[in-house]
Write a protein that holds these residues in place. Structure first.
Motif, short mmCIF file in Angstrom:
data_model
loop_
_atom_site.label_atom_id
_atom_site.label_comp_id
_atom_site.label_asym_id
_atom_site.label_seq_id
_atom_site.Cartn_x
_atom_site.Cartn_y
_atom_site.Cartn_z
N CYS A 80 53.03 93.69 36.42
CA CYS A 80 54.45 93.33 36.42
C CYS A 80 54.75 91.99 37.09
O CYS A 80 55.51 91.19 36.55
CB CYS A 80 55.26 94.42 37.13
N ASP A 81 54.20 91.77 38.27
CA ASP A 81 54.73 90.72 39.13
C ASP A 81 54.10 89.35 38.98
O ASP A 81 54.80 88.34 39.07
CB ASP A 81 54.61 91.14 40.60
N ASP A 82 52.81 89.29 38.80
CA ASP A 82 52.13 88.01 38.96
C ASP A 82 51.33 87.64 37.72
O ASP A 82 50.29 88.24 37.44
CB ASP A 82 51.21 88.06 40.19
N GLU A 83 51.81 86.65 37.01
CA GLU A 83 51.10 86.23 35.80
C GLU A 83 49.74 85.62 36.13
O GLU A 83 48.82 85.65 35.30
CB GLU A 83 51.97 85.25 35.01
N ALA A 84 49.58 85.07 37.34
CA ALA A 84 48.29 84.53 37.75
C ALA A 84 47.24 85.64 37.87
O ALA A 84 46.04 85.38 37.77
CB ALA A 84 48.41 83.79 39.09
N LEU A 85 47.71 86.89 38.04
CA LEU A 85 46.80 88.02 38.14
C LEU A 85 46.65 88.76 36.81
O LEU A 85 45.99 89.79 36.74
CB LEU A 85 47.29 89.00 39.21
N GLY A 86 47.28 88.25 35.77
CA GLY A 86 47.14 88.85 34.46
C GLY A 86 48.38 89.56 33.94
O GLY A 86 48.33 90.15 32.85
N ALA A 87 49.47 89.52 34.69
CA ALA A 87 50.70 90.14 34.19
C ALA A 87 51.22 89.38 32.98
O ALA A 87 51.35 88.15 33.01
CB ALA A 87 51.76 90.15 35.29
N GLU A 88 51.49 90.10 31.90
CA GLU A 88 52.03 89.50 30.68
C GLU A 88 53.26 90.29 30.25
O GLU A 88 53.15 91.47 29.90
CB GLU A 88 50.98 89.53 29.57
N PRO A 89 54.43 89.68 30.30
CA PRO A 89 55.66 90.41 29.97
C PRO A 89 55.59 91.15 28.64
O PRO A 89 56.08 92.28 28.53
CB PRO A 89 56.72 89.29 29.94
#
Length: 365
Positions: free
Chosen positions: A124-133
């Motif tokens: 959910c929170d961090d796109e740098a960690l792989g979160a993809e909306p």
């Protein structure tokens, strides 16, 4: 399986709760270090929130070592292990559940909190960690199948089980529920799963604002944040202590209001203590001060002060509900009210002292 139903509420924090109901000054924390650095440097000293009634660092370390061993066995990579070590969810459990020194029970709720937090960070929170909306909905659907086991047949069941076992995040969610099931009744587990379903709905709602760039009004943000709250963890209070709040009381309308108000205070605390890190990011992940600042056209510092006032108003409403609810002659209910208030106290202490909310190398909720 044995459930403890105490004849009189005498656990840690109960005296403070009685003092609250009598409108007397709250009892001093029993073993808390009142001069700890986290309190001396607290950026929000005006928060109306109780102090923790127990700080037992060796116990917290023991529980966190269990969390780290569990996470390593599940196959989490070094980056997640570092986050879990820094976040110290064993300490969170120790602070939030002062009526229990049972390491196994504290580990059960700590693993649940840790699994949900890792999922929240990475999905959910961090796109740098792989979160993809665009993937959030499908990922949460599979996460639900891990938490409340998906019931298929034949080869389809085998494929689902294999997919969950192969993904450390899904495996952690499933394993944490299994740990809770060692101590909880079906009603207690069902309650935690229900609150988690609400949490998942809340995360998708907040993601829609991020995708569209919409800044919601404060009232709507608070309604959504109440859904996306810590209630899946708060609701394990009786399970960890070793008694059971009857289901008909948990869903009694007045207690439901009190519990939801308390859950809202805890996420406002999260928003406040994560504010500095969030505002420093290129794409801040919401937070009540940012929403207040946008609505009122004020500085972030002014918005933080307003957010503290909102928190205090909600906490006062919770305390008012508690005074009314104690007219119900249930020892388990009185214990639960004191327990969730202790949970809020421990959560606030964890937020203001955790490196997770100060170090830019570690992500917030």
């Amino acid at each position: 399986m044995t459930y403890w139903s105490p004849p009189n509420p005498t656990g840690l924090g109960t005296s403070a709760f009685r003092a609250l109901l009598a409108a007397e000054p709250l009892a001093a924390p029993i073993t808390a270090q009142s001069a700890s650095p986290s309190r001396a440097t607290d950026p929000f000293p005006g928060l109306h929130c109780p102090e923790p009634v127990r700080i037992d660092e060796p116990l917290g370390e023991q529980v966190n070592n269990r969390v780290l061993g569990w996470a390593e066995a599940l196959g989490f990579p070094p980056s997640v292990m570092t986050m879990l070590r820094v976040a110290d969810f064993g300490r969170f459990a120790m602070l939030a559940h002062p009526d229990s020194d049972d390491v196994d029970r504290l580990f059960a709720t700590a693993s649940w909190t840790a699994a949900l937090t890792v999922m929240d960070d990475y999905y959910c929170d961090d796109e740098a960690l792989g979160a993809e909306p665009a993937l959030l909905g499908s990922r949460l659907t599979l996460a639900l199948a891990a938490i409340d086991r998906g019931q298929l047949v034949g080869g389809y069941q085998a494929q689902l089980d294999a997919a969950i076992a192969a993904d450390p995040i899904l495996a952690a969610l499933q394993s944490s529920v299994e740990e809770l099931s060692r101590f909880g009744t079906p009603a207690q587990l069902g309650r935690a799963i229900l609150e988690n379903d609400h949490f998942f709905i809340g995360t998708t709602g907040e993601m829609s604002w991020r995708v569209t760039g919409e800044m919601p009004p404060v009232w709507r943000y608070l309604a959504a944040r109440q859904v996306n709250s810590f209630l899946p963890c708060i609701t394990t209070t009786d399970l960890v202590t070793g008694y059971q709040l009857p289901a008909e009381l948990y869903f009694e309308p007045r207690l439901r209001r009190a519990t939801k108000l308390l859950g809202l205070t805890t996420v406002i605390v999260n928003d406040l203590y994560s504010m500095a890190k969030e505002s420093a990011q290129d794409s801040p992940d919401g937070g009540l001060p940012l929403v207040v600042s946008a609505e009122r056209g004020c500085s972030l510092a002014e918005a933080a002060a307003i957010s503290v006032d909102i928190h205090n108003e909600v906490m006062a409403a919770f305390d008012d509900e508690c005074r009314e609810l104690t007219k119900i002659g249930s020892v388990e209910l009185h214990f639960f009210l004191a327990g969730i208030r202790n949970w809020a106290a421990g959560s606030r202490e964890w937020h203001r002292s955790s490196v997770r909310f100060r170090d830019a190398d570690h992500r917030t909720e």
